[in-house]
Design a protein around this motif. Structure first.
Motif, PDB file in Angstrom:
ATOM      1  N   LEU A 242       0.718  -1.174   0.093  1.00  0.00           N
ATOM      2  CA  LEU A 242      -0.016  -0.026  -0.138  1.00  0.00           C
ATOM      3  C   LEU A 242       0.877   1.290  -0.038  1.00  0.00           C
ATOM      4  N   ALA A 243       2.113   0.970   0.162  1.00  0.00           N
ATOM      5  CA  ALA A 243       3.147   2.351   0.184  1.00  0.00           C
ATOM      6  C   ALA A 243       2.825   3.349  -0.886  1.00  0.00           C
ATOM      7  N   GLY A 244       2.560   3.166  -1.922  1.00  0.00           N
ATOM      8  CA  GLY A 244       2.430   4.204  -3.174  1.00  0.00           C
ATOM      9  C   GLY A 244       1.329   4.838  -2.740  1.00  0.00           C
ATOM     10  N   ALA A 245       0.243   4.397  -2.014  1.00  0.00           N
ATOM     11  CA  ALA A 245      -1.023   5.070  -1.851  1.00  0.00           C
ATOM     12  C   ALA A 245      -1.227   5.881  -0.610  1.00  0.00           C
ATOM     13  N   ILE A 246      -0.133   5.841   0.436  1.00  0.00           N
ATOM     14  CA  ILE A 246      -0.340   6.355   1.455  1.00  0.00           C
ATOM     15  C   ILE A 246       0.416   7.683   1.288  1.00  0.00           C
ATOM     16  N   GLY A 247      -0.023   8.901   2.165  1.00  0.00           N
ATOM     17  CA  GLY A 247       0.352  10.183   2.268  1.00  0.00           C
ATOM     18  C   GLY A 247      -0.016  10.777   3.430  1.00  0.00           C
ATOM     19  N   MET A 248       0.730  12.079   3.656  1.00  0.00           N
ATOM     20  CA  MET A 248       0.311  12.771   4.907  1.00  0.00           C
ATOM     21  C   MET A 248      -0.244  14.128   4.502  1.00  0.00           C
ATOM     22  N   TYR A 249      -1.344  14.527   5.289  1.00  0.00           N
ATOM     23  CA  TYR A 249      -2.071  15.778   4.869  1.00  0.00           C
ATOM     24  C   TYR A 249      -2.381  16.734   6.028  1.00  0.00           C
ATOM     25  N   ALA A 250      -2.104  17.911   5.898  1.00  0.00           N
ATOM     26  CA  ALA A 250      -2.293  18.673   7.317  1.00  0.00           C
ATOM     27  C   ALA A 250      -3.753  19.355   6.867  1.00  0.00           C
ATOM     28  N   ARG A 251      -4.788  19.156   8.010  1.00  0.00           N
ATOM     29  CA  ARG A 251      -5.957  19.602   7.978  1.00  0.00           C
ATOM     30  C   ARG A 251      -6.314  19.869   9.520  1.00  0.00           C
ATOM     31  N   GLY A 253      -5.471  21.605  11.888  1.00  0.00           N
ATOM     32  CA  GLY A 253      -4.195  21.504  12.941  1.00  0.00           C
ATOM     33  C   GLY A 253      -3.813  20.230  13.229  1.00  0.00           C
ATOM     34  N   PHE A 254      -4.328  19.145  12.384  1.00  0.00           N
ATOM     35  CA  PHE A 254      -3.738  17.827  12.545  1.00  0.00           C
ATOM     36  C   PHE A 254      -3.005  17.336  11.372  1.00  0.00           C
ATOM     37  N   TYR A 255      -1.901  16.361  11.593  1.00  0.00           N
ATOM     38  CA  TYR A 255      -1.279  15.810  10.415  1.00  0.00           C
ATOM     39  C   TYR A 255      -1.854  14.403  10.313  1.00  0.00           C
ATOM     40  N   ARG A 256      -2.640  14.137   9.369  1.00  0.00           N
ATOM     41  CA  ARG A 256      -3.446  13.003   9.240  1.00  0.00           C
ATOM     42  C   ARG A 256      -2.726  11.941   7.892  1.00  0.00           C
ATOM     43  N   VAL A 257      -2.628  10.748   8.262  1.00  0.00           N
ATOM     44  CA  VAL A 257      -1.847   9.772   7.375  1.00  0.00           C
ATOM     45  C   VAL A 257      -3.071   8.920   7.000  1.00  0.00           C
ATOM     46  N   HIS A 258      -3.128   9.162   5.648  1.00  0.00           N
ATOM     47  CA  HIS A 258      -4.286   8.491   4.830  1.00  0.00           C
ATOM     48  C   HIS A 258      -3.775   7.598   3.586  1.00  0.00           C
ATOM     49  N   ALA A 259      -4.546   6.607   3.203  1.00  0.00           N
ATOM     50  CA  ALA A 259      -4.356   5.815   2.145  1.00  0.00           C
ATOM     51  C   ALA A 259      -5.410   6.227   1.072  1.00  0.00           C
ATOM     52  N   GLY A 260      -5.259   6.394  -0.227  1.00  0.00           N
ATOM     53  CA  GLY A 260      -6.200   6.953  -1.108  1.00  0.00           C
ATOM     54  C   GLY A 260      -5.780   7.906  -1.975  1.00  0.00           C
ATOM     55  N   PRO A 261      -6.673   8.721  -2.698  1.00  0.00           N
ATOM     56  CA  PRO A 261      -8.115   8.282  -2.727  1.00  0.00           C
ATOM     57  C   PRO A 261      -8.647   7.186  -3.314  1.00  0.00           C
ATOM     58  N   TYR A 262      -9.704   6.570  -3.122  1.00  0.00           N
ATOM     59  CA  TYR A 262     -10.590   5.799  -3.780  1.00  0.00           C
ATOM     60  C   TYR A 262     -11.960   6.428  -4.429  1.00  0.00           C
ATOM     61  N   ALA A 263     -12.236   5.655  -5.411  1.00  0.00           N
ATOM     62  CA  ALA A 263     -13.332   6.063  -6.256  1.00  0.00           C
ATOM     63  C   ALA A 263     -14.629   6.039  -5.562  1.00  0.00           C
TER      64      ALA A 263
END
Length: 288
Positions: A242-251, A253-263
Motif C-alpha cells: 500500500l506504500a504508494g497510496a499512503i500520504g500525509m495531509y495537514a488539516r 491543526g492535525f497531520y493525518r496519514v491516509h491511504a487513497g483516494p479511492y473512487a
C-alpha cells in the motif's frame, strides 16, 4: 474485565480464567460484578492530574507474545505511534490492590489503563468520542480481551471521561511518544530490511500535500508532525503493498496519514478491512 496479572505475561498459552467467560455482561447503567467505586472514594477525582509522559524502561516480561481466548497478541517492544478506535471499559474495586501485569499494585484512583499490546509502561491519550473529553493514562496492565474493546481504564480515568454510569463508551486511543523516545521508524529499521524499505524516503523529507477529492482510509491523526512522519514511514514499510497510496495531509491543526483516494466507499472499505486484518489498527473512512 482486564487485569490478568503477572501470570498472563509469563505464559503464552496458559492463562487464568477471564471474568468475562463465566459471568453475565454488565447491563447499561450498572456496575459489572458490583465493580463500582470503593467505600472511601476520594472526593477530588476531578482534580487528580494526568500523568506526565516520560520515557521509562519497557518491561521485557510484558513484551512477549501471549494468547487469550484463542487469539494471539504481540505487544509493541518499543515506543511508537499507535491509534485505534473502539469501546473502552473500566475496572474498579474488584481489582483494587491486586497486582497488574507490570507487577505494580492496581490503584483504581490513579490515572492508569490496561491495553493488549501497547508497551508497559507507556502513555496514551484517550478521547471519549461521545463527550469529547480527553485524558492521559499510563499503561501498566494487559487487557481487555473481549469483543471490540480496545482499552480498560481505571475508575478515575473513566470518571473523568464521563463513562462511569454507562460502563463503556466509544473512544479513540492514541499513544504518546515523548520527544526523547525512539520513533516507529527506528523500530522498523531494527527489525531488518523489509520489501519496499529501500525505496522509502527519509522521514524528514515526508511531504505534506493537499488532498484530492475522494474517499480515504485514515490510518492515524497526529498533533505533532514528527510523530506523523514516523508513523507514515513505518506504515510504508510494514504495508509495502500500500506504500504508494499512503500520504500525509495537514488539516484542522492535525497531520493525518491516509491511504487513497479511492473512487467509492466500497473500494476503500476493502482496503480498510485488509489493513485491519494485517495490522493492529482500526482505520476509518473519510470523504473529501
Amino acid at each position: 474485565m482486564a487485569l490478568l496479572g503477572l501470570l498472563a505475561l509469563t505464559a503464552c498459552s496458559s492463562l487464568p480464567p477471564h471474568p468475562e467467560t463465566s459471568v453475565p455482561q454488565r447491563k447499561p447503567g450498572g456496575y459489572y460484578l458490583d465493580d463500582g467505586p470503593g467505600a472511601n472514594a476520594p472526593t477530588n477525582l476531578d482534580q487528580i492530574p494526568n500523568p506526565e509522559p516520560r520515557v521509562e524502561p519497557i518491561k521485557a516480561s510484558t513484551s512477549r507474545p501471549y494468547a487469550v481466548f484463542g487469539r494471539t497478541y504481540t505487544p509493541m517492544t518499543r515506543l511508537g505511534p499507535y491509534q485505534a478506535r473502539g469501546t473502552a471499559s473500566w475496572y474498579g474495586k474488584r481489582y483494587h490492590g491486586q497486582a497488574t501485569a507490570s507487577g505494580e499494585t492496581y490503584d483504581m484512583y490513579a490515572m492508569t489503563a490496561a491495553h493488549p499490546t501497547l508497551p508497559i509502561p507507556s502513555y496514551a491519550r484517550v478521547t471519549n468520542l461521545r463527550t469529547g473529553k480527553s485524558v492521559v493514562v499510563r499503561i501498566n496492565d494487559r487487557g481487555p480481551f473481549h469483543g471490540d474493546r480496545v482499552i480498560d481504564l481505571s475508575y478515575t480515568a473513566a470518571y473523568k471521561l464521563g463513562m462511569i454510569g454507562s460502563g463503556s463508551d466509544l473512544v479513540e486511543v492514541q499513544s504518546i511518544v515523548p520527544d526523547e523516545a525512539p520513533s516507529a521508524s527506528i523500530v522498523a529499521q531494527a527489525q531488518g530490511p523489509t520489501e519496499g524499505a529501500s525505496r522509502e524516503r527519509p522521514v524528514e523529507e515526508a511531504a505534506v500535500v493537499q488532498e484530492p477529492a475522494g474517499v480515504y482510509v485514515q490510518l492515524g491523526a497526529f498533533a505533532l508532525r514528527p510523530n506523523a512522519e514516523s508513523f507514515l514511514a513505518h506504515m510504508r514499510i510494514e504495508m509495502s503493498w500500500l506504500a504508494g497510496a499512503i500520504g500525509m495531509y495537514a488539516r484542522d491543526g492535525f497531520y493525518r496519514v491516509h491511504a487513497g483516494p479511492y473512487a467509492d466507499r466500497i473500494q476503500a472499505d476493502e482496503v480498510a478491512r485488509r489493513i485491519e486484518q494485517s495490522m493492529d489498527l482500526k482505520p476509518i473512512l473519510i470523504t473529501r
